[in-house]
Design a protein around this motif. Sequence first.
Motif, PDB file in Angstrom:
ATOM      1  N   PRO A 190       0.829  -1.209   0.000  1.00  0.00           N
ATOM      2  CA  PRO A 190       0.000   0.000   0.000  1.00  0.00           C
ATOM      3  C   PRO A 190       0.870   1.268   0.000  1.00  0.00           C
ATOM      4  O   PRO A 190       1.925   1.311   0.640  1.00  0.00           O
ATOM      5  N   MET A 191       0.426   2.273  -0.715  1.00  0.00           N
ATOM      6  CA  MET A 191       1.135   3.542  -0.776  1.00  0.00           C
ATOM      7  C   MET A 191       0.838   4.349   0.495  1.00  0.00           C
ATOM      8  O   MET A 191      -0.325   4.519   0.879  1.00  0.00           O
ATOM      9  N   ARG A 192       1.892   4.849   1.139  1.00  0.00           N
ATOM     10  CA  ARG A 192       1.722   5.694   2.323  1.00  0.00           C
ATOM     11  C   ARG A 192       1.853   7.158   1.936  1.00  0.00           C
ATOM     12  O   ARG A 192       2.384   7.499   0.888  1.00  0.00           O
ATOM     13  N   ASP A 193       1.394   8.024   2.850  1.00  0.00           N
ATOM     14  CA  ASP A 193       1.364   9.451   2.553  1.00  0.00           C
ATOM     15  C   ASP A 193       2.752  10.032   2.294  1.00  0.00           C
ATOM     16  O   ASP A 193       2.894  10.983   1.524  1.00  0.00           O
ATOM     17  N   ASN A 194       3.787   9.456   2.941  1.00  0.00           N
ATOM     18  CA  ASN A 194       5.141  10.016   2.801  1.00  0.00           C
ATOM     19  C   ASN A 194       5.923   9.368   1.659  1.00  0.00           C
ATOM     20  O   ASN A 194       7.119   9.622   1.509  1.00  0.00           O
ATOM     21  N   GLN A 195       5.268   8.557   0.848  1.00  0.00           N
ATOM     22  CA  GLN A 195       5.972   7.801  -0.184  1.00  0.00           C
ATOM     23  C   GLN A 195       5.659   8.318  -1.586  1.00  0.00           C
ATOM     24  O   GLN A 195       4.632   8.952  -1.829  1.00  0.00           O
ATOM     25  N   THR A 196       6.574   7.991  -2.484  1.00  0.00           N
ATOM     26  CA  THR A 196       6.349   8.189  -3.903  1.00  0.00           C
ATOM     27  C   THR A 196       6.558   6.853  -4.595  1.00  0.00           C
ATOM     28  O   THR A 196       7.135   5.935  -4.017  1.00  0.00           O
TER      29      THR A 196
END
Length: 315
Positions: A190-196
């Motif tokens: 899953p993509m987290r808010d701090n990731q690209t």
Amino acid sequence: MRAVFLDADTLGNWQGKSHQPIADLSPLAECFDDFDVYGLTKPEDVLERCKDADVILTNKVVLDGETLKELPKLKAIQLAATGMNNIDLEAAKELNIQCFNVADYSTFAVAQLTLQFMLNFATRACEHYQLTAQGAWQKSRMFTLTDFPIMELEGKTLALVGYGNIGQKVEELAKAFGMKVIVANIPGRPMRDNQTTLEDALPQADFVSLHCPLTDETKDLVNRDFFAQMKSTAYLINTARGPVINEEDLAKALKNKVIAGAGLDVLSVEPPNPDNPLLATDVPNIAITPHIAWASHEAKQRLIQGMAENMAGFK
């Protein structure tokens, strides 16, 4: 309660035959009535050494299901490590054998070596040291000798693949050098808010540092397609697990100058086979250390203390 440590030499020369500080096993010894310590243990010696043990302590000795079934007195296994892949955990559960590890003991030590790799690629300190040792500076026509390009880490972009405690500590240290840090999402997670996304992170990065666990998702994650997305001036650092990288693909990427260099503390098989493609003499700009990132004296003592605390609680 009787315990046996099967491979204490993995914590360094505990018998004090080197100039390094001796790992102090006394916190562990105090947990048991009897404590037998072996430097290393061959597979054929495991049963004999463990047959009367209530507790086995080990770093890398394999304890498979068949072995565990032959040890009816065994109550617990304490790993001198975080990873537990050398233990058949399902068999241990069925046999009511408790298994313990120690987390986070080497966070700073691993982050420290990660920065060391980046700093050496920036300053080429090792190469310049070798020039001096070879007498080149002594023959220089001026006061300095800069035969290798030097750059600054400040302003460079670091992409982290894996953002646990170690990745976060690397971020902290990198920012102290004025680096920009981006966190890449591992495909399939899953993509987290701090990731690209990895596809967005790799083309931006001057350094890519791996801090992810070895899973089905990450095995061979770093492959030909991965390198094709990196800058030709970028460097790869791996202090995680060797099989995260496809070693054939990395060797080709370095030879073909797809990327600028690589710093590795881990390989797919350890100790490595002589025919590992990354050990070939024609692979340029690669620095390989023998799985030392975790092994500071301080980290070893934190590991021993963590093991002792687990065993004290087990009692």
